[in-house]
Design a protein around this motif. Structure first.
Motif, PDB file in Angstrom:
ATOM      1  N   LEU A   1      29.297 -17.561  35.894  1.00  0.00           N
ATOM      2  CA  LEU A   1      28.497 -17.957  35.393  1.00  0.00           C
ATOM      3  C   LEU A   1      26.837 -18.533  36.473  1.00  0.00           C
ATOM      4  N   GLU A   2      27.370 -18.965  37.931  1.00  0.00           N
ATOM      5  CA  GLU A   2      26.289 -18.984  38.535  1.00  0.00           C
ATOM      6  C   GLU A   2      25.886 -17.599  39.154  1.00  0.00           C
ATOM      7  N   LYS A   3      26.932 -16.692  39.525  1.00  0.00           N
ATOM      8  CA  LYS A   3      26.446 -14.925  39.673  1.00  0.00           C
ATOM      9  C   LYS A   3      25.185 -14.712  38.115  1.00  0.00           C
ATOM     10  N   GLN A   4      25.920 -14.541  36.839  1.00  0.00           N
ATOM     11  CA  GLN A   4      24.898 -14.488  35.851  1.00  0.00           C
ATOM     12  C   GLN A   4      23.938 -14.946  35.860  1.00  0.00           C
ATOM     13  N   VAL A   5      23.648 -16.194  36.457  1.00  0.00           N
ATOM     14  CA  VAL A   5      22.253 -16.445  35.966  1.00  0.00           C
ATOM     15  C   VAL A   5      20.886 -16.763  37.344  1.00  0.00           C
TER      16      VAL A   5
ATOM     17  N   THR B   1      16.472 -20.920  49.682  1.00  0.00           N
ATOM     18  CA  THR B   1      17.327 -22.211  49.097  1.00  0.00           C
ATOM     19  C   THR B   1      17.139 -23.090  47.905  1.00  0.00           C
ATOM     20  N   MET B   2      15.660 -23.996  47.886  1.00  0.00           N
ATOM     21  CA  MET B   2      15.392 -24.471  46.612  1.00  0.00           C
ATOM     22  C   MET B   2      15.361 -23.551  45.183  1.00  0.00           C
ATOM     23  N   SER B   3      15.138 -22.056  45.101  1.00  0.00           N
ATOM     24  CA  SER B   3      15.472 -21.565  44.172  1.00  0.00           C
ATOM     25  C   SER B   3      17.674 -21.001  43.825  1.00  0.00           C
ATOM     26  N   SER B   4      18.301 -21.266  45.080  1.00  0.00           N
ATOM     27  CA  SER B   4      19.687 -21.131  45.513  1.00  0.00           C
ATOM     28  C   SER B   4      20.362 -23.177  44.732  1.00  0.00           C
ATOM     29  N   ILE B   5      19.443 -23.763  44.898  1.00  0.00           N
ATOM     30  CA  ILE B   5      20.111 -24.724  44.508  1.00  0.00           C
ATOM     31  C   ILE B   5      19.073 -25.046  43.216  1.00  0.00           C
ATOM     32  N   GLU B   6      18.537 -24.423  42.267  1.00  0.00           N
ATOM     33  CA  GLU B   6      18.180 -24.479  41.425  1.00  0.00           C
ATOM     34  C   GLU B   6      18.698 -24.067  40.559  1.00  0.00           C
ATOM     35  N   ARG B   7      20.023 -22.622  40.740  1.00  0.00           N
ATOM     36  CA  ARG B   7      20.403 -21.849  40.147  1.00  0.00           C
ATOM     37  C   ARG B   7      21.933 -22.129  39.773  1.00  0.00           C
ATOM     38  N   THR B   8      22.689 -22.971  41.202  1.00  0.00           N
ATOM     39  CA  THR B   8      23.416 -23.415  40.608  1.00  0.00           C
ATOM     40  C   THR B   8      23.894 -24.889  39.962  1.00  0.00           C
ATOM     41  N   LEU B   9      22.401 -25.649  39.817  1.00  0.00           N
ATOM     42  CA  LEU B   9      22.442 -26.428  39.093  1.00  0.00           C
ATOM     43  C   LEU B   9      21.859 -26.067  37.351  1.00  0.00           C
ATOM     44  N   ILE B  10      21.495 -25.360  37.550  1.00  0.00           N
ATOM     45  CA  ILE B  10      21.427 -24.527  35.896  1.00  0.00           C
ATOM     46  C   ILE B  10      23.226 -24.235  35.571  1.00  0.00           C
ATOM     47  N   ALA B  11      23.370 -23.298  36.344  1.00  0.00           N
ATOM     48  CA  ALA B  11      25.008 -23.041  36.037  1.00  0.00           C
ATOM     49  C   ALA B  11      25.780 -24.374  35.890  1.00  0.00           C
TER      50      ALA B  11
ATOM     51  N   ALA C   1      24.199 -35.858  22.518  1.00  0.00           N
ATOM     52  CA  ALA C   1      25.104 -35.776  22.896  1.00  0.00           C
ATOM     53  C   ALA C   1      24.742 -34.142  23.939  1.00  0.00           C
ATOM     54  N   PHE C   2      23.758 -33.376  23.796  1.00  0.00           N
ATOM     55  CA  PHE C   2      23.590 -32.449  24.967  1.00  0.00           C
ATOM     56  C   PHE C   2      22.400 -33.102  25.807  1.00  0.00           C
ATOM     57  N   LYS C   3      21.711 -34.289  25.168  1.00  0.00           N
ATOM     58  CA  LYS C   3      20.291 -34.218  26.266  1.00  0.00           C
ATOM     59  C   LYS C   3      20.468 -34.364  28.047  1.00  0.00           C
ATOM     60  N   PRO C   4      21.552 -34.923  28.195  1.00  0.00           N
ATOM     61  CA  PRO C   4      21.727 -34.648  29.506  1.00  0.00           C
ATOM     62  C   PRO C   4      21.504 -33.713  30.257  1.00  0.00           C
ATOM     63  N   PHE C   5      22.140 -31.654  29.561  1.00  0.00           N
ATOM     64  CA  PHE C   5      22.050 -30.892  30.027  1.00  0.00           C
ATOM     65  C   PHE C   5      20.715 -30.276  29.968  1.00  0.00           C
ATOM     66  N   GLU C   6      19.760 -30.415  29.375  1.00  0.00           N
ATOM     67  CA  GLU C   6      18.205 -29.575  28.712  1.00  0.00           C
ATOM     68  C   GLU C   6      17.188 -30.425  30.200  1.00  0.00           C
ATOM     69  N   ASP C   7      16.450 -29.310  30.289  1.00  0.00           N
ATOM     70  CA  ASP C   7      15.571 -28.852  31.273  1.00  0.00           C
ATOM     71  C   ASP C   7      14.598 -28.756  31.248  1.00  0.00           C
ATOM     72  N   PRO C   8      13.369 -29.456  31.019  1.00  0.00           N
ATOM     73  CA  PRO C   8      12.173 -29.367  30.461  1.00  0.00           C
ATOM     74  C   PRO C   8      11.167 -28.342  31.048  1.00  0.00           C
ATOM     75  N   ASP C   9      11.554 -27.571  31.454  1.00  0.00           N
ATOM     76  CA  ASP C   9      10.908 -26.037  31.978  1.00  0.00           C
ATOM     77  C   ASP C   9      12.035 -24.852  30.811  1.00  0.00           C
ATOM     78  N   GLY C  10      13.006 -25.831  30.618  1.00  0.00           N
ATOM     79  CA  GLY C  10      13.529 -24.331  29.076  1.00  0.00           C
ATOM     80  C   GLY C  10      14.316 -23.358  30.387  1.00  0.00           C
ATOM     81  N   LYS C  11      14.645 -23.683  31.579  1.00  0.00           N
ATOM     82  CA  LYS C  11      15.969 -22.810  32.113  1.00  0.00           C
ATOM     83  C   LYS C  11      16.433 -23.159  31.372  1.00  0.00           C
TER      84      LYS C  11
END
Length: 192
Positions: free
Chosen positions: A36-40, A59-69, A125-135
């Motif tokens: 999933l991380e590779k896909q993101v 570095t920030m983008s890789s952290i963001e990608r990991t967080l999104i995954a 149930a899904f509120k903690p996983f929502e992202d304000p930017d919609g990523k």
């Protein structure tokens, strides 16, 4: 003066168990998370990079990608949780039998009310996983969550039907049939 101490739990290449730990298989679910991380990462690289790729931004983008995954993986874990409950409740309903008693009615009502509550509280149930930017795309996880809860509801309705609590036969509707009154009657005598 108190002495400050700390223990570094991260293994380095020079440590004793490092090579042995590298040979162990990955824990359950880690392969999915890595995929999933590779896909993101591929999706974000495909959409184009921003101008001024500095070391800090990379570095920030890789952290963001990991967080999104990780958010997507956790959301899918929440989405597939009702599937585990279907099997458990199906077994409990099978063991309760077809007779009407307190245990079978409570198990069946739980099989009907729990998926309905889960569907109505899906936003919570899904509120903690929502992202304000919609990523973080949660549509797949939400659809899987709804599908599994509907399957759980269908299993509960099937059990109610087997217990004859649902009006599924024509005899169940015989009380609402309007009987016609005979105003006139005629008899034809039998010729013997």
């Amino acid at each position: 003066m108190a002495t400050k101490w700390s223990v570094d739990l991260n293994l380095k290449e020079a440590d004793v168990g490092y090579t042995l730990l590298q040979q162990c298989p990955t824990p359950y679910g880690m392969k999915k998370l890595n995929a999933l991380e590779k896909q993101v990462e591929a999706e974000t690289n495909y959409s184009g990079r921003s101008s001024g790729d500095g070391a800090e931004k990379g570095t920030m983008s890789s952290i963001e990608r990991t967080l999104i995954a990780r958010k997507k993986a956790k959301a899918m874990a929440i989405a597939t949780a009702p599937g585990k409950q279907i099997m458990m409740n199906g077994f409990m309903m099978y063991m309760s039998g077809k007779s009407l008693n307190l245990f079978s009615i409570s198990i069946t009502s739980m099989a009907l009310l729990s998926p309905l509550k889960a569907i109505f509280n899906m936003g919570i149930a899904f509120k903690p996983f929502e992202d304000p930017d919609g990523k973080v795309d949660l549509q797949t996880a939400k659809l899987a969550y709804i599908a599994l809860n509907l399957l759980w509801l269908i299993v509960g309705l099937y059990k109610m039907s087997n217990m004859r609590l649902l009006p599924t036969t024509s005899a169940d509707w015989s009380g609402s049939v309007v009987w016609k009154e005979m105003l006139e009657g005629s008899n034809i005598p039998a010729s013997w």
